[in-house]
Design an enzyme around this catalytic site. Structure first.
Site, PDB file in Angstrom:
ATOM      1  N   GLU A  53      20.187  35.631  11.091  1.00 11.59           N
ATOM      2  CA  GLU A  53      20.601  34.854  12.439  1.00 11.59           C
ATOM      3  C   GLU A  53      20.026  35.453  13.689  1.00 11.59           C
ATOM      4  OE1 GLU A  53      22.743  35.864  10.140  1.00 11.59           O
ATOM      5  OE2 GLU A  53      23.981  34.134   9.358  1.00 11.59           O
ATOM      6  N   PHE A 115      39.040  35.755   7.473  1.00 13.66           N
ATOM      7  CA  PHE A 115      37.751  35.980   6.814  1.00 13.66           C
ATOM      8  C   PHE A 115      36.596  35.359   7.869  1.00 13.66           C
ATOM      9  CE2 PHE A 115      34.339  34.619   3.887  1.00 13.66           C
ATOM     10  CZ  PHE A 115      33.996  35.807   3.489  1.00 13.66           C
ATOM     11  N   GLN A 116      35.583  36.117   7.960  1.00 14.65           N
ATOM     12  CA  GLN A 116      34.597  36.016   8.979  1.00 14.65           C
ATOM     13  C   GLN A 116      35.042  35.322  10.350  1.00 14.65           C
ATOM     14  OE1 GLN A 116      31.764  33.307   6.827  1.00 14.65           O
ATOM     15  NE2 GLN A 116      30.871  35.380   5.745  1.00 14.65           N
ATOM     16  N   LYS A 165      36.548  25.307  12.785  1.00 17.42           N
ATOM     17  CA  LYS A 165      36.185  24.446  11.443  1.00 17.42           C
ATOM     18  C   LYS A 165      37.101  23.182  11.500  1.00 17.42           C
ATOM     19  CE  LYS A 165      35.139  24.489   6.686  1.00 17.42           C
ATOM     20  NZ  LYS A 165      35.104  25.365   5.383  1.00 17.42           N
ATOM     21  N   MET A 483       4.517  53.685  20.619  1.00 15.14           N
ATOM     22  CA  MET A 483       4.852  54.044  21.965  1.00 15.14           C
ATOM     23  C   MET A 483       6.207  55.169  22.055  1.00 15.14           C
ATOM     24  SD  MET A 483       4.538  52.972  25.062  1.00 15.14           S
ATOM     25  CE  MET A 483       3.876  51.585  25.338  1.00 15.14           C
TER      26      MET A 483
END
Lengths: 586, 169
Positions: A53, A115-116, A165, A483
């Protein structure tokens, strides 16, 4: 989709189409399944399946920066949203318009540690320009259109819309239009005319003026870059660009002094230091640009044009702040300039240019070449020479290679240089290149990378291969986080703590494993051939350019130092030790 | 810049009364390292769903200018006004103060409350709850006087403020 039987998910798709979105970068999951189902049933929107993502957001950024349009992201709840946070912060720091749709658990489960579930609006509040949690289907179309309006208006930025949802599955009606604005958010576009007149007074009187311009010119649109060039030509003044602003002014023009700041050119930084009038257009006095604040451009009057009032007087006190959109303000400046028939004091300007030419003669980007080992600067010089006549877009990761790319790749037009400036996100370049390639299928899109940065989002090679995107990854492989190694050498007595890239993969085989093409150069004599082969290959390519592992990026303003205290090369390092105060700075 | 003196400013902010707005404002203060001395918020226009936040903060003039600009930048913020610089204004706080005690101390607390025009809003044989409004300084003074008399509990609203004269925010 008939009007009567629309679900929340259908409305999401409808709003995106009405916003002229043609591509969405995303990754499915439980909470966004209804949207993926609606996506499946239509043919207007293209979905690009990323492999992480974070990369979805960077791809949307690459798309946005190369087109000027809003980039769109679609991710699921919980880990989908938290993975997007780095990309959102990146977009906020660099003012990139992105709308990120996140799934959320059903409204009745919010707060139950479902959940999630994650508190997405809570987590993303400080890393977005604005965010929304849609709790009522009747608000959904309005909020989505508003999200686009907020993302692209004023100083652009990322906007999150969190979509439970049950809302996605609820029946709803399309009760909004894409022209909708936020009810009160109206950024100021026109600058105060009195102040613009005052600015012209200051400009007309200046003896050692310099334009210092940034990403705001690019965000304002192509017209802003044209107006900038016109105004700079009218005045005959020198101009320097920030890292974000490269491409806003043609690099090949004689009045262009190159990038300024920590790894900017000697002439740009010395001019800033000696200037008596600094005209900042769409830049924000970032610490990479100013160096030590109490020694920053000490003798200059300062004009600052910015669409974000909070940028004015934030780091550096200015004499004249003008809030407004760059294109609008420049247009008015040019009008006033012409109406008054301003004549610049040519005598002083000539002697100012004489001084600048002296600084230029130092050839600050010169480096010690080699016949046996590839110098990273040489590889980029050749890359530039062999790509400059094409439609080329350069993205970068973060580190030495990024600074060298900023120094050696020259940009004539805006929207061709995509780099993570504010946040400095390793792993930005490959997904950004994918986003840019989606928007510009015929362009040559090259991610100038380091071997360490590229591994942060290497999984996106799969995305590039799935969609047959011929992105090129040009790795300057010095086997170090360069760097970090450079700072350890300069600041920490050469104790290279954890900065060696041990156990590197074979990048040629890795490209092959993903279904791309791998190439390698180990000698200077191979560089041209490898670049030509890379360009000729109509597939995703990784080029492993094995460069000098010891090379440092110069010129450099060491942390805590001023513009006139630059290190021009390895020989300068011992002469100018870094202060204790500088050691504490990043 | 560092030599600039810290000043106390009272800032009024008109915002959309929507979920998370207070978190947005307080997050801005904590995220950017600004001080909050007090902060009050309540809906002031139900029809337009507008809330008014009054925040008392301190910082150098450059920081105060930043605070105002940063607040203005939040999308749901309609207007920000630095009452301290924009002319005369009135500041009020409300405090509920509980004092425990009997005998002479109890009587003395009541006498002082009378001088401060504090109201008794709860009373038992061994305690009072006083309600008082006024400037922060007045309430501080009242609390200080109550300390030796059995001060048990203090609750303050923080400052609400409005400009003098006919003009609104």
């Amino acid at each position: 989709m008939s009007e009567e039987s629309l679900t929340g998910a259908d409305l999401v798709i409808k709003c995106l189409i009405d916003q002229d979105v043609d591509v969405v970068f995303g990754y499915p999951g439980g909470a966004v399944l209804p949207i993926y189902d609606s996506l499946f049933k239509q043919n207007h929107l293209r979905h690009i399946l990323v492999r992480h993502e974070q990369a979805a957001v960077h791809s949307a950024e690459g798309y946005a920066r190369s087109t000027g349009k809003v980039g769109v992201v679609l991710v699921t709840s919980g880990p989908g949203a938290t993975n997007a946070v780095t990309g959102l912060t990146d977009a906020l720091m660099d003012s990139i318009p992105v709308v990120c749709l996140t799934g959320q658990v059903a409204t009745h489960l919010i707060g139950n540690d479902a959940f999630q579930e994650a508190d997405t609006t809570g987590i993303t509040r400080p890393c977005t320009k604005h965010n929304y949690l849609v709790k009522n289907i009747a608000d959904l179309p309005r909020i989505l259109h508003e999200a686009f309006y907020v993302a692209r208006s004023g100083r652009p930025g990322p906007v999150v819309v969190d979509l439970p949802k049950d809302i996605l599955m609820a029946p709803g009606t399309y009760n909004a239009t894409p022209k909708m604005q936020h009810k009160s958010y109206r950024p100021q576009m026109k600058g105060d005319l009195k102040k613009i007149e005052q600015a012209i007074d200051m400009i007309a009187k200046a003896r050692r003026p310099i334009f210092y311009t940034g990403g705001g010119v690019i965000n304002s649109g192509p017209k802003a870059a044209q107006l900038l060039a016109q105004f700079v030509k009218l005045t005959g003044f020198p101009i320097t660009n920030t890292l974000m602003g490269l491409g806003a002014y043609p690099a090949s023009d004689r009045q262009f002094l190159g990038m300024l700041g920590m790894h900017g050119t000697y002439e740009a930084n010395m001019s800033m230091h000696a200037s008596d009038l600094l005209i900042n257009i769409g830049a924000r006095f970032d610490d990479r640009v100013t160096g030590r604040l109490n020694a920053f451009s000490p003798d200059s009057k300062k004009i600052h044009v910015d669409i974000d009032a909070s940028s004015i007087n934030k780091n550096v006190h200015v004499d004249l702040g003008i809030v407004g959109d760059v294109a609008h303000v420049l247009e008015d400046m040019i009008k006033v300039w012409k109406a008054r028939q301003v004549r610049v004091d040519q005598k002083h300007l000539k002697s100012w240019w004489g001084q600048i030419e002296e600084w230029r003669k130092r050839e600050c980007l010169r480096y010690a070449g080699s016949d046996t080992i590839i110098k990273p600067q040489y590889a980029l010089e050749r890359l530039y020479a062999l790509t400059k006549d094409r439609e080329t877009i350069i993205t970068t990761e973060v580190g030495q290679h990024q600074m060298w790319a900023a120094q050696f790749m020259k940009f004539e037009k805006p929207n061709r240089w995509l780099t993570s400036g504010g946040l400095g996100t390793m792993g930005y370049g490959l997904p950004a290149a994918i986003g840019a390639q989606i928007a510009h299928p015929d362009a040559l899109v090259i991610d100038v990378a380091g071997e360490a940065s590229i591994l942060m989002n290497i999984q996106e090679m799969a995305t590039a291969c799935q969609y047959r995107l011929p992105v090129k990854v040009f790795i300057l492989n010095n086997e170090y986080m360069g760097m970090v190694r450079q700072w350890q050498e300069l600041l920490h007595g050469g104790r290279y703590s954890e900065s060696y890239s041990a156990a590197l993969p074979d990048f040629v085989k890795l490209a092959d494993a993903f279904g791309g093409v791998g190439l390698r150069a180990t000698k200077p004599s191979e560089v041209d051939d490898v670049i030509k082969e890379m360009i000729a290959t109509p597939k995703a390519v990784i080029v492993d350019v094995c460069v000098d592992p010891k090379e440092n990026c110069f010129p450099m303003i060491p942390s805590g130092a001023a513009h006139n205290e630059m290190l021009l090369g390895p020989g300068d390092v011992a002469k100018k030790p870094i202060s204790d105060a500088g050691l504490a700075l990043v | 810049m560092s030599e600039q003196k810290s000043e106390r400013h009272t800032i009024a902010v008109l915002v959309d009364n929507e979920a998370g707005i207070l978190a947005r404002v307080t997050g801005l203060f904590s995220g950017r390292g600004y001080n909050i001395e007090s902060l009050t918020v309540a809906e002031v226009d139900a029809k337009q769903a507008l809330s008014r936040i009054t925040v008392v903060t301190s910082g150098t003039p450059m920081v105060i200018e930043q605070i105002k600009a940063q607040m203005d930048r939040l999308v749901p913020v309609h207007k920000t006004s630095d009452l301290t610089v924009e002319g005369p204004h009135i500041e009020r706080e409300l405090a509920l103060i509980k004092v425990q005690g009997t005998g002479e101390k109890r009587v003395e607390s009541l006498r002082i409350a009378d001088i401060f025009r504090a109201k008794v809003v709860d009373s038992t044989n061994t305690s009072f709850v006083f309600e008082t409004t006024g400037s922060t300084a007045k309430i501080n003074a009242f609390i200080k006087l109550m300390e030796p008399l059995g001060l048990a509990d203090v609750c303050r609203t923080g400052v609400v403020a409005i400009s003098r004269g006919p003009a609104g925010l």
